[in-house]
Scaffold this motif. Sequence first.
Motif, PDB file in Angstrom:
ATOM      1  N   CYS A 156       2.178 -26.327 -25.400  1.00  0.00           N
ATOM      2  CA  CYS A 156       1.333 -26.443 -26.312  1.00  0.00           C
ATOM      3  C   CYS A 156      -0.284 -25.853 -25.953  1.00  0.00           C
ATOM      4  O   CYS A 156      -0.363 -25.668 -24.646  1.00  0.00           O
ATOM      5  N   GLY A 157      -0.909 -25.956 -26.687  1.00  0.00           N
ATOM      6  CA  GLY A 157      -2.349 -25.366 -26.409  1.00  0.00           C
ATOM      7  C   GLY A 157      -3.464 -25.673 -27.665  1.00  0.00           C
ATOM      8  O   GLY A 157      -3.029 -26.301 -28.522  1.00  0.00           O
ATOM      9  N   ILE A 158      -4.649 -25.048 -27.466  1.00  0.00           N
ATOM     10  CA  ILE A 158      -5.566 -24.791 -28.398  1.00  0.00           C
ATOM     11  C   ILE A 158      -6.287 -23.784 -28.677  1.00  0.00           C
ATOM     12  O   ILE A 158      -6.063 -22.838 -28.036  1.00  0.00           O
TER      13      ILE A 158
ATOM     14  N   GLY B 100     -14.697 -25.639 -33.293  1.00  0.00           N
ATOM     15  CA  GLY B 100     -13.556 -25.871 -34.063  1.00  0.00           C
ATOM     16  C   GLY B 100     -12.365 -25.846 -33.160  1.00  0.00           C
ATOM     17  O   GLY B 100     -11.988 -24.818 -32.742  1.00  0.00           O
ATOM     18  N   ILE B 101     -11.461 -27.017 -33.020  1.00  0.00           N
ATOM     19  CA  ILE B 101     -10.290 -27.072 -32.387  1.00  0.00           C
ATOM     20  C   ILE B 101      -9.014 -27.216 -33.175  1.00  0.00           C
ATOM     21  O   ILE B 101      -9.068 -28.055 -34.063  1.00  0.00           O
ATOM     22  N   GLY B 102      -8.054 -26.304 -32.838  1.00  0.00           N
ATOM     23  CA  GLY B 102      -6.852 -26.373 -33.433  1.00  0.00           C
ATOM     24  C   GLY B 102      -5.746 -26.714 -32.545  1.00  0.00           C
ATOM     25  O   GLY B 102      -5.481 -25.640 -31.722  1.00  0.00           O
TER      26      GLY B 102
ATOM     27  N   ALA C  60      -3.041 -24.091 -36.436  1.00  0.00           N
ATOM     28  CA  ALA C  60      -3.818 -23.960 -35.688  1.00  0.00           C
ATOM     29  C   ALA C  60      -5.026 -23.509 -36.120  1.00  0.00           C
ATOM     30  O   ALA C  60      -6.020 -24.177 -36.064  1.00  0.00           O
ATOM     31  N   ALA C  61      -5.032 -22.223 -36.860  1.00  0.00           N
ATOM     32  CA  ALA C  61      -6.168 -21.722 -37.306  1.00  0.00           C
ATOM     33  C   ALA C  61      -7.051 -22.265 -38.448  1.00  0.00           C
ATOM     34  O   ALA C  61      -8.184 -22.582 -38.155  1.00  0.00           O
TER      35      ALA C  61
END
Length: 148
Positions: free
Chosen positions: A46-48, A59-61, A108-109
């Motif tokens: 996973c990631g961001i 802004g983080i997704g 995520a976006a």
Amino acid sequence: MQAVQTEATHRRERMDKVTIERIECFRFDRESARLLLPDSTVKDCCGILMLGSATGELGIGVFRECALKGDFIRWACAFQGFKHHTVGEGLLEASLKHDVWGDVRSLAAENALRELAAGRTAAPDEPLFVSLHDHAYCFEHAQAYVIF
């Protein structure tokens, strides 16, 4: 009711004014994946997606990609089109590209764009939120990184 209208108006104004100046993607190691996604399996990574404005707001997704094979940079390149666009334009692009990008990238976006539109700041009682907004933490646990 007034507070809700004021917040919605504020968010709408930010969507038209805030531009995305930095796009970063971090893919985390397995240990961090377990912290971010407690129900993750050994195969999960996973990631961001981190979107930054000219004023330093983020802004983080978070994304989970079980089938991330091949080049992480190619996977992350989909977000490159956000650069120098407003948050509203980014949300429109994410919506239009959903079929091409798939659920993982699109979600995520959308989450990163919505957080940037809201102008959220980290709350002291949200340690994971604070950690994800800390570049030092992200670099320490990154398995792969790309910036546009």
